[in-house]
Scaffold this active site. Structure first.
Site, mmCIF file in Angstrom:
data_model
loop_
_atom_site.group_PDB
_atom_site.id
_atom_site.type_symbol
_atom_site.label_atom_id
_atom_site.label_comp_id
_atom_site.label_asym_id
_atom_site.label_seq_id
_atom_site.Cartn_x
_atom_site.Cartn_y
_atom_site.Cartn_z
ATOM 1 N N CYS A 47 0.821 -1.265 -0.064
ATOM 2 C CA CYS A 47 -0.168 0.145 -0.037
ATOM 3 C C CYS A 47 0.750 1.246 0.381
ATOM 4 C CB CYS A 47 -0.949 -0.093 1.264
ATOM 5 S SG CYS A 47 -1.900 1.555 1.622
ATOM 6 N N SER A 49 0.691 3.899 1.906
ATOM 7 C CA SER A 49 1.185 4.272 3.375
ATOM 8 C C SER A 49 2.351 3.671 3.746
ATOM 9 C CB SER A 49 -0.096 3.787 4.276
ATOM 10 O OG SER A 49 -1.289 4.355 3.967
ATOM 11 N N HIS A 52 4.984 5.700 2.382
ATOM 12 C CA HIS A 52 5.285 6.920 2.769
ATOM 13 C C HIS A 52 6.216 6.818 3.907
ATOM 14 C CE1 HIS A 52 1.727 8.763 0.854
ATOM 15 N NE2 HIS A 52 0.833 8.205 1.498
ATOM 16 N N HIS A 68 0.936 -3.694 6.246
ATOM 17 C CA HIS A 68 -0.494 -3.735 7.150
ATOM 18 C C HIS A 68 -1.473 -4.130 6.246
ATOM 19 C CE1 HIS A 68 -0.402 -0.114 4.650
ATOM 20 N NE2 HIS A 68 -1.623 0.130 4.840
ATOM 21 N N CYS A 175 -6.608 -3.507 4.155
ATOM 22 C CA CYS A 175 -6.638 -1.989 4.068
ATOM 23 C C CYS A 175 -6.851 -1.623 2.969
ATOM 24 C CB CYS A 175 -5.051 -1.593 4.216
ATOM 25 S SG CYS A 175 -5.025 0.221 3.908
HETATM 26 P P1 CND Z 1 -1.393 4.703 -5.173
HETATM 27 O O1 CND Z 1 -0.229 5.306 -5.160
HETATM 28 O O2 CND Z 1 -1.698 3.271 -5.764
HETATM 29 O O3 CND Z 1 -2.502 5.728 -5.925
HETATM 30 C C1 CND Z 1 -2.449 7.086 -5.879
HETATM 31 C C2 CND Z 1 -2.880 7.682 -7.247
HETATM 32 O O4 CND Z 1 -2.944 8.864 -7.264
HETATM 33 C C3 CND Z 1 -2.105 7.159 -8.515
HETATM 34 O O5 CND Z 1 -2.866 6.430 -9.492
HETATM 35 C C4 CND Z 1 -1.465 8.469 -8.892
HETATM 36 O O6 CND Z 1 -1.057 8.551 -10.398
HETATM 37 C C5 CND Z 1 -2.102 9.522 -8.432
HETATM 38 N N1 CND Z 1 -1.840 10.865 -8.402
HETATM 39 C C6 CND Z 1 -0.650 11.347 -7.915
HETATM 40 N N2 CND Z 1 -0.444 12.577 -7.939
HETATM 41 C C7 CND Z 1 -1.454 13.205 -8.448
HETATM 42 C C8 CND Z 1 -2.223 14.287 -8.659
HETATM 43 N N3 CND Z 1 -1.483 15.555 -8.265
HETATM 44 N N4 CND Z 1 -3.135 14.700 -9.005
HETATM 45 C C9 CND Z 1 -4.098 13.619 -9.517
HETATM 46 N N5 CND Z 1 -3.612 12.123 -9.228
HETATM 47 C C10 CND Z 1 -2.428 11.850 -8.709
HETATM 48 O O7 CND Z 1 -1.818 4.788 -3.640
HETATM 49 P P2 CND Z 1 -2.909 4.125 -2.824
HETATM 50 O O8 CND Z 1 -4.097 3.796 -3.776
HETATM 51 O O9 CND Z 1 -2.202 2.896 -2.103
HETATM 52 O O10 CND Z 1 -3.135 4.943 -1.464
HETATM 53 C C11 CND Z 1 -3.621 6.315 -1.702
HETATM 54 C C12 CND Z 1 -3.387 7.245 -0.555
HETATM 55 O O11 CND Z 1 -4.389 6.461 0.436
HETATM 56 C C13 CND Z 1 -2.105 7.212 -0.029
HETATM 57 O O12 CND Z 1 -1.920 8.538 0.600
HETATM 58 C C14 CND Z 1 -2.247 6.271 1.060
HETATM 59 O O13 CND Z 1 -1.253 6.512 2.253
HETATM 60 C C15 CND Z 1 -3.583 6.445 1.677
HETATM 61 C C16 CND Z 1 -4.151 5.414 2.469
HETATM 62 C C17 CND Z 1 -5.242 5.989 3.413
HETATM 63 C C18 CND Z 1 -5.857 4.983 4.380
HETATM 64 C C19 CND Z 1 -6.805 5.534 5.602
HETATM 65 O O14 CND Z 1 -7.072 4.434 6.091
HETATM 66 N N6 CND Z 1 -7.418 6.478 5.278
HETATM 67 C C20 CND Z 1 -5.484 3.496 4.195
HETATM 68 N N7 CND Z 1 -4.334 3.109 3.335
HETATM 69 C C21 CND Z 1 -3.862 3.879 2.244
HETATM 70 ZN ZN ZN Z 2 -2.900 1.139 3.675
#
Ligand code: CND
Ligand code: ZN
Length: 375
Positions: A47, A49, A52, A68, A175
């Site tokens: 993921c 995260s 990050h 996770h 997740c």
């Molecule tokens: P992933 O990197 O797969 O997806 C992110 C997407 O965003 C990609 O397709 C990118 O091309 C796109 N992107 C990047 N920059 C931009 C931009 N400026 N404008 C438009 N699109 C853009 O990530 P993921 O899907 O695994 O995770 C997404 C987020 O969710 C990430 O920040 C992660 O840490 C977070 C997350 C949150 C939670 C929670 O519980 N709230 C749990 N897990 C992950």
């Molecule tokens: Zn996650």
């Protein structure tokens, strides 16, 4: 020969320093103490995260075993564990559910006060770790740590799932899927016939799209700067997709024109300050609901004019889709087994723990949605 009560030596991916590759090491995993569970991990997803932490925007104590989003089988249990037993199929929970704190007892709260994401101790509840490598204690990530053949979690951070669950798929319930799907159906409470916009079409964003569709949204607009994500987004339910790089105007103005003054529900699923603001501006100012799902860089603030909310917008955020892990994850797994939704479209690559660095490279380059590492 039983391993219960003994130290298990196994393979794990250890992060010793930020911005360095994972190192595949032999680690020692101590037996579970009271109210703890040792799990044989079968499959774990990668993921954003986790990344990050690798790049330092989500600071954790190092060295650490990340991961996770996983599923596995209970190997042994510590004294006093009652909710799982050896042989049970389980999902570790990065958001625990102690069922006793004020948050757990509240119908709408899911960030149990015992969660380590806010505490940042990078240990189990007793303040110590169960991993040792090269004579050094190795930290736990979000009380889960799944980039390893064996892990130990607190009983409050693990839940039993149906014995027929395909672990190499339902690991996504740990997740990505749960977070995205719940953000739509439980946090935003997307309504039938509504218009939604999802910023970021990775594993979590596509799961938001799946949630919006299952809640009956009639229009789901995907936004991503990587157009290679559009086909998959449409496959899972997006009705149209746009790339902010194709427009001179700010993307929220483009969306306002497309939707006659803003969408009903907007989701930020990237984790950037600029897109968090754009998502807020994209929902209708009188009744729009904006949900923050992406994890923003540590210690960065969003500055907004309060007038943006005064007209009636709702601005919210949630981890793990607002779900209470031990109550809700088994139900989601059953829904999956009963074909209420698919996880296959999210899984683009299957690999082994040894190939973890390649898996992270594919996430960073935008070539993968979810890579599942099997043990
Ligand atoms: P992933 O990197 O797969 O997806 C992110 C997407 O965003 C990609 O397709 C990118 O091309 C796109 N992107 C990047 N920059 C931009 C931009 N400026 N404008 C438009 N699109 C853009 O990530 P993921 O899907 O695994 O995770 C997404 C987020 O969710 C990430 O920040 C992660 O840490 C977070 C997350 C949150 C939670 C929670 O519980 N709230 C749990 N897990 C992950
Ligand atoms: Zn996650």
């Amino acid at each position: 020969m039983t391993t219960a009560g003994k130290v298990i030596k196994c393979k794990a991916a250890v992060l010793w320093e930020v911005n360095k590759p994972f190192s595949i090491e032999e680690v020692e995993v101590a037996p579970p103490k009271a109210k703890e569970v040792r799990i044989k991990i079968v499959a774990t997803g990668i993921c954003r995260s986790d990344d990050h932490v690798v790049v330092g925007t989500l600071p954790q104590r190092l060295p650490i075993i990340l991961g996770h989003e996983a599923a596995g089988i209970v190997e042994s249990i510590g004294e006093g564990v009652t909710s799982v037993k050896p042989g049970d199929k389980v999902i570790p929970l990065f958001t625990p559910q102690c069922k006793e704190c004020k948050v757990c007892k509240h119908p709408n709260g899911n960030t149990c006060i015992k969660n380590d994401l806010t505490a940042g101790r990078c240990t189990l509840q007793d303040g110590t770790t169960r991993f040792t490598c090269r004579g050094k204690p190795i930290h736990h990530f979000a009380a889960t740590s799944t980039f390893t053949e064996y892990t130990v979690t607190d009983e409050i951070s693990v839940v039993k799932i149906d014995s027929s669950s395909p672990l190499e798929k339902v690991c996504l319930m740990g997740c990505g899927f749960t977070t995205g799907y719940g953000s739509a159906v439980k946090v935003a409470k997307v309504t039938p016939g509504s218009t939604c916009v999802v910023f970021g079409l990775g594993g979590v964003g596509l799961s938001v799209v799946i949630g919006c569709k299952s809640a009956g949204a009639s229009r789901i607009i995907g936004v991503d700067i990587n157009k290679d994500k559009f086909a998959k987004a449409k496959e899972v339910g997006a009705t149209e997709c746009i790339n902010p790089l194709d427009y001179k105007k700010p993307i929220h103005d483009v969306l306002a024109e497309m939707t006659d003054d803003g969408v009903d529900f907007s989701f930020e699923v990237i984790g950037r300050i600029d897109t968090i603001t754009a998502a807020l501006l994209s929902c209708n100012k009188a009744y729009g609901v904006c949900v923050i799902v992406g994890v923003p860089p540590n210690a960065q603030n969003v500055s907004i004019n309060p007038m943006l909310l005064l007209n009636g917008r709702t601005w919210k955020g949630a981890v793990f889709g607002g779900f209470k892990g031990r109550d809700d994850v088994p139900k989601l797994v059953s829904d999956f087994i009963n074909k209420k939704f698919k996880l296959d479209p999210l899984i683009t690559h299957v690999s082994s723990l040894d190939k973890i660095n390649e898996g992270f490279e594919m996430l960073r380059s935008g070539k993968s949605i979810r890579t599942i590492l099997t043990m």
